[in-house]
Write an enzyme that holds these catalytic residues in place. Structure first.
Site, PDB file in Angstrom:
ATOM      1  N   GLY A  17       0.833  -1.206   0.000  1.00  0.00           N
ATOM      2  CA  GLY A  17       0.000   0.000   0.000  1.00  0.00           C
ATOM      3  C   GLY A  17       0.861   1.247   0.000  1.00  0.00           C
ATOM      4  O   GLY A  17       1.692   1.441   0.875  1.00  0.00           O
ATOM      5  N   GLY A  21      -0.009   5.960   4.784  1.00  0.00           N
ATOM      6  CA  GLY A  21       0.759   5.161   5.733  1.00  0.00           C
ATOM      7  C   GLY A  21       1.979   4.543   5.079  1.00  0.00           C
ATOM      8  O   GLY A  21       3.120   4.699   5.548  1.00  0.00           O
ATOM      9  N   VAL A  85      -1.668  -7.750  -3.591  1.00  0.00           N
ATOM     10  CA  VAL A  85      -1.382  -8.798  -2.612  1.00  0.00           C
ATOM     11  C   VAL A  85      -2.685  -9.530  -2.315  1.00  0.00           C
ATOM     12  O   VAL A  85      -3.720  -8.905  -2.041  1.00  0.00           O
ATOM     13  CB  VAL A  85      -0.779  -8.189  -1.326  1.00  0.00           C
ATOM     14  CG1 VAL A  85      -0.735  -9.213  -0.199  1.00  0.00           C
ATOM     15  CG2 VAL A  85       0.619  -7.663  -1.624  1.00  0.00           C
ATOM     16  N   GLU A 176     -19.139  17.178   2.133  1.00  0.00           N
ATOM     17  CA  GLU A 176     -18.377  17.812   1.052  1.00  0.00           C
ATOM     18  C   GLU A 176     -19.006  17.531  -0.309  1.00  0.00           C
ATOM     19  O   GLU A 176     -19.116  18.421  -1.156  1.00  0.00           O
ATOM     20  CB  GLU A 176     -16.913  17.357   1.125  1.00  0.00           C
ATOM     21  CG  GLU A 176     -16.234  18.013   2.328  1.00  0.00           C
ATOM     22  CD  GLU A 176     -14.847  17.481   2.679  1.00  0.00           C
ATOM     23  OE1 GLU A 176     -14.217  18.079   3.550  1.00  0.00           O
ATOM     24  OE2 GLU A 176     -14.402  16.478   2.107  1.00  0.00           O
ATOM     25  N   ASP A 305      -5.640   3.120   7.993  1.00  0.00           N
ATOM     26  CA  ASP A 305      -7.067   2.791   8.079  1.00  0.00           C
ATOM     27  C   ASP A 305      -7.341   1.321   8.333  1.00  0.00           C
ATOM     28  O   ASP A 305      -8.459   0.943   8.663  1.00  0.00           O
ATOM     29  CB  ASP A 305      -7.764   3.167   6.753  1.00  0.00           C
ATOM     30  CG  ASP A 305      -8.054   4.647   6.667  1.00  0.00           C
ATOM     31  OD1 ASP A 305      -7.629   5.389   7.563  1.00  0.00           O
ATOM     32  OD2 ASP A 305      -8.693   5.060   5.677  1.00  0.00           O
ATOM     33  N   ALA A 321      -5.846  10.922   7.426  1.00  0.00           N
ATOM     34  CA  ALA A 321      -4.512  10.927   6.842  1.00  0.00           C
ATOM     35  C   ALA A 321      -3.393  11.207   7.862  1.00  0.00           C
ATOM     36  O   ALA A 321      -2.374  10.494   7.857  1.00  0.00           O
ATOM     37  CB  ALA A 321      -4.470  11.935   5.695  1.00  0.00           C
TER      38      ALA A 321
HETATM   39  C1  LIG Z   1     -13.385  10.475   0.054  1.00  0.00           C
HETATM   40  C2  LIG Z   1     -12.435  10.541   1.220  1.00  0.00           C
HETATM   41  C3  LIG Z   1     -12.189  11.745   1.830  1.00  0.00           C
HETATM   42  C4  LIG Z   1     -11.303  11.824   2.909  1.00  0.00           C
HETATM   43  N1  LIG Z   1     -11.060  13.045   3.478  1.00  0.00           N
HETATM   44  C5  LIG Z   1     -10.135  13.151   4.453  1.00  0.00           C
HETATM   45  C6  LIG Z   1      -9.777  14.423   4.995  1.00  0.00           C
HETATM   46  O1  LIG Z   1     -10.331  15.450   4.595  1.00  0.00           O
HETATM   47  N2  LIG Z   1      -8.799  14.476   5.939  1.00  0.00           N
HETATM   48  C7  LIG Z   1      -8.159  13.331   6.376  1.00  0.00           C
HETATM   49  O2  LIG Z   1      -7.259  13.439   7.200  1.00  0.00           O
HETATM   50  N3  LIG Z   1      -8.494  12.124   5.906  1.00  0.00           N
HETATM   51  C8  LIG Z   1      -9.453  11.993   4.950  1.00  0.00           C
HETATM   52  N4  LIG Z   1      -9.785  10.764   4.447  1.00  0.00           N
HETATM   53  C9  LIG Z   1      -9.177   9.562   5.057  1.00  0.00           C
HETATM   54  C10 LIG Z   1      -7.757   9.359   4.573  1.00  0.00           C
HETATM   55  O3  LIG Z   1      -7.677   9.496   3.183  1.00  0.00           O
HETATM   56  C11 LIG Z   1      -7.329   7.981   5.037  1.00  0.00           C
HETATM   57  O4  LIG Z   1      -7.398   7.937   6.439  1.00  0.00           O
HETATM   58  C12 LIG Z   1      -5.913   7.682   4.597  1.00  0.00           C
HETATM   59  O5  LIG Z   1      -5.820   7.678   3.193  1.00  0.00           O
HETATM   60  C13 LIG Z   1      -5.477   6.336   5.150  1.00  0.00           C
HETATM   61  O6  LIG Z   1      -4.197   6.038   4.669  1.00  0.00           O
HETATM   62  P1  LIG Z   1      -3.764   4.528   4.470  1.00  0.00           P
HETATM   63  O7  LIG Z   1      -2.339   4.562   4.064  1.00  0.00           O
HETATM   64  O8  LIG Z   1      -4.157   3.738   5.658  1.00  0.00           O
HETATM   65  O9  LIG Z   1      -4.672   3.982   3.287  1.00  0.00           O
HETATM   66  P2  LIG Z   1      -4.883   4.525   1.827  1.00  0.00           P
HETATM   67  O10 LIG Z   1      -4.443   5.930   1.682  1.00  0.00           O
HETATM   68  O11 LIG Z   1      -6.295   4.189   1.492  1.00  0.00           O
HETATM   69  O12 LIG Z   1      -3.903   3.634   0.948  1.00  0.00           O
HETATM   70  C14 LIG Z   1      -4.065   2.254   0.818  1.00  0.00           C
HETATM   71  C15 LIG Z   1      -3.284   1.825  -0.404  1.00  0.00           C
HETATM   72  O13 LIG Z   1      -3.224   0.399  -0.405  1.00  0.00           O
HETATM   73  C16 LIG Z   1      -3.436  -0.084  -1.720  1.00  0.00           C
HETATM   74  N5  LIG Z   1      -3.939  -1.443  -1.578  1.00  0.00           N
HETATM   75  C17 LIG Z   1      -5.048  -1.841  -0.921  1.00  0.00           C
HETATM   76  N6  LIG Z   1      -5.166  -3.183  -0.973  1.00  0.00           N
HETATM   77  C18 LIG Z   1      -4.098  -3.641  -1.669  1.00  0.00           C
HETATM   78  C19 LIG Z   1      -3.672  -4.937  -2.041  1.00  0.00           C
HETATM   79  N7  LIG Z   1      -4.353  -6.039  -1.704  1.00  0.00           N
HETATM   80  N8  LIG Z   1      -2.542  -5.060  -2.768  1.00  0.00           N
HETATM   81  C20 LIG Z   1      -1.829  -3.951  -3.123  1.00  0.00           C
HETATM   82  N9  LIG Z   1      -2.210  -2.703  -2.792  1.00  0.00           N
HETATM   83  C21 LIG Z   1      -3.322  -2.541  -2.065  1.00  0.00           C
HETATM   84  C22 LIG Z   1      -4.424   0.908  -2.307  1.00  0.00           C
HETATM   85  O14 LIG Z   1      -4.368   0.899  -3.726  1.00  0.00           O
HETATM   86  C23 LIG Z   1      -3.952   2.219  -1.707  1.00  0.00           C
HETATM   87  O15 LIG Z   1      -3.011   2.877  -2.527  1.00  0.00           O
HETATM   88  C24 LIG Z   1     -10.663  10.649   3.385  1.00  0.00           C
HETATM   89  C25 LIG Z   1     -10.922   9.423   2.762  1.00  0.00           C
HETATM   90  C26 LIG Z   1     -11.802   9.367   1.692  1.00  0.00           C
HETATM   91  C27 LIG Z   1     -12.072   8.044   1.014  1.00  0.00           C
END
Ligand SMILES: Cc1cc2nc3c(=O)[nH]c(=O)nc-3n(C[C@H](O)[C@H](O)[C@H](O)COP(=O)(O)OP(=O)(O)OC[C@H]3O[C@@H](n4cnc5c(N)ncnc54)[C@H](O)[C@@H]3O)c2cc1C
Length: 426
Positions: A17, A21, A85, A176, A305, A321
């Site tokens: 991912g 994160g 994955v 939003e 997340d 985020a």
């Molecule tokens: C519409 C929307 C609006 C948001 N607005 C806000 C905001 O205003 N402020 C804020 O702080 N947060 C906001 N968030 C939440 C924030 O975006 C998330 O908390 C943050 O992106 C989490 O980061 P992460 O690295 O855990 O996951 P993500 O950023 O979701 O990244 C996960 C990554 O893993 C990859 N992945 C998943 N499964 C697999 C797999 N099996 N194999 C390979 N790759 C995989 C995906 O392609 C992705 O690139 C929002 C979320 C959404 C959906």
């Protein structure tokens, strides 16, 4: 292949991912004596907080997503793989990709979350959620196509149905989306059609709970509700959607005909918990230990997340985020310390910087640990905060000038209908 036993070989860190994160974990290891493989099923890092602007034709996809290879091109200890994955073998320390296996010494699972329909997965085709660029361009297509179809039909009831937009869930994404669609209908498109008045579109925000933006104080929730109403959004609180199909939704036993229904009501973690056979919370997030490793697997970390993390007061760390970034940086420091044989950092401590949401192009609500405010000033702070968040991913100057241009021109360049025009909301 089993765990690395060759002392001459650098530890291999696999990060799954490249969201907030994963990317911050990789960045945090840039000076560490390790080899990193970062795997993502998309070739881009996505700035999800601005996805709603792509979905509502305010920004173009390339304004909020950037190739992972480009972001990490100068970090020589990273290899990027475009792959998905499917599972993790915790016995042999391997991740299972589409057609091969990859062994690791340390694994960081940062696979994010997806939509949750609370047992009504069959509603998804009628009420898409917003999580990826594909979701956003599909929603943009549906929204813009309904105006096109309303312009063409002579059937008054059908025109009304086409110009009804229902958004389910009044968290930040729902608020939003509702604000942006109302502005799209009332401002951006107002002069574009001849047979319909786009300003007559109804935007209905449905929320099962008793207030909008439930994570915020009552004062800011009330402010947001009033600001939405001023934009022309109808806010229906205390009512869950009980049925959803191609005709629209049922709310409080009454049908609301609508060609466009958008789902912003719930998220579920990625399946990382089942890969590890780990204990999860109700949203499927993996319960992690103090150093964000999975129970009984000290070399496997779960962050962002897809992890259930508690703050110092024992409350759940929100799925936002800044939390994912902090966790990414933290696991990088743990892995680096272990790889260098140094003392491991103290347990992870989450620092909450605040909650913010925007309502249209002129208003926002911001709740910081020490103060709260709303209105136009909050909107500017919201904009600056988002540009600041991007530092480290992209030049803030480029982003700021792009956004300013889109703001002045009402995103004219982003109002394209792409994809299959025949496969539109019925
Ligand atoms: C519409 C929307 C609006 C948001 N607005 C806000 C905001 O205003 N402020 C804020 O702080 N947060 C906001 N968030 C939440 C924030 O975006 C998330 O908390 C943050 O992106 C989490 O980061 P992460 O690295 O855990 O996951 P993500 O950023 O979701 O990244 C996960 C990554 O893993 C990859 N992945 C998943 N499964 C697999 C797999 N099996 N194999 C390979 N790759 C995989 C995906 O392609 C992705 O690139 C929002 C979320 C959404 C959906």
């Amino acid at each position: 292949m089993a765990e690395n036993t060759d002392p001459a070989k650098r530890p291999h860190v696999v990060i799954v991912g490249a969201g907030f994160g994963g990317l911050f974990a990789a960045r945090g290891l840039r000076r560490a004596d390790v080899d990193i493989t970062i795997i993502d099923r998309q070739n881009y890092h996505l700035f999800q907080p601005l996805l709603y602007q792509v979905a509502t034709a305010g920004l173009a996809p390339s304004d909020i997503a950037w190739p992972i290879r480009g972001i990490l091109s100068r970090q020589k200890n990273v290899t990027v793989l475009l792959d998905e994955v499917a599972d993790v073998n915790v016995e042999s320390n391997e991740v299972l990709l589409s057609d091969r296996r990859l062994s690791f010494d340390y694994l960081v699972l940062a696979t994010g979350a997806r939509h949750a329909y609370f047992g009504h997965q069959d509603w998804e085709p009628f009420a898409p959620g917003l999580k990826s660029i594909d979701d956003a361009t599909e929603i943009r297509r549906r929204v813009l196509m309904t105006f096109e179809r309303a312009e063409m039909t002579d059937d008054t009831a059908e025109r009304e149905r086409l110009l009804n937009f229902v958004i389910v869930g009044a968290g930040p994404t729902g608020v939003e989306l509702a604000g942006a669609i109302a502005e799209l209908a009332r401002r951006t498109l107002a002069a574009d059609f001849r047979r319909i008045d786009s300003r007559s579109a109804r935007v209905i925000l449905v929320e099962a709970g008793s207030k909008v933006l439930p994570a915020l104080s009552a004062e800011l929730s009330d402010y947001a509700e009033t600001a939405l109403q001023k934009l022309g959004v109808e806010v229906l609180l205390g009512n869950a959607v009980t049925q959803c199909d191609s005709n629209g939704v049922m709310v409080a036993n009454k049908p609301i005909p609508a060609a466009t229904v958008l789902w912003a009501a719930g998220v579920a973690a990625s399946p990382a918990g089942s890969w590890l056979d780990a204990e999860t919370d109700r949203a499927g997030r993996v319960k992690v230990t103090d150093d964000l490793s999975a129970a009984n697997h000290s070399n496997i970390f779960v962050i962002g997340d897809t992890a259930a993390v508690k703050d110092a007061k024992g409350s759940a760390v929100p799925g936002i985020a800044p939390a994912a970034k902090q966790q990414g940086r933290y696991v990088a420091s743990v892995i680096r310390a272990r790889a260098e044989g140094k003392k491991q950092p103290a347990a992870f401590r989450y620092r909450h910087s605040g909650n913010l949401a925007t309502i249209g192009r002129k208003s926002a609500v911001i709740e910081l640990p020490f103060m709260r405010f709303s209105g136009l000033f909050a909107w500017w702070v919201w904009g600056l905060a988002h540009i600041y968040f991007l530092i480290g991913v992209r030049s803030p100057f480029t982003v700021a000038s792009n956004w300013l241009w889109q703001y002045i021109t009402y995103g004219r360049g982003a109002r394209l209908i792409t994809g299959d025009k025949t496969n539109s909301p019925s």
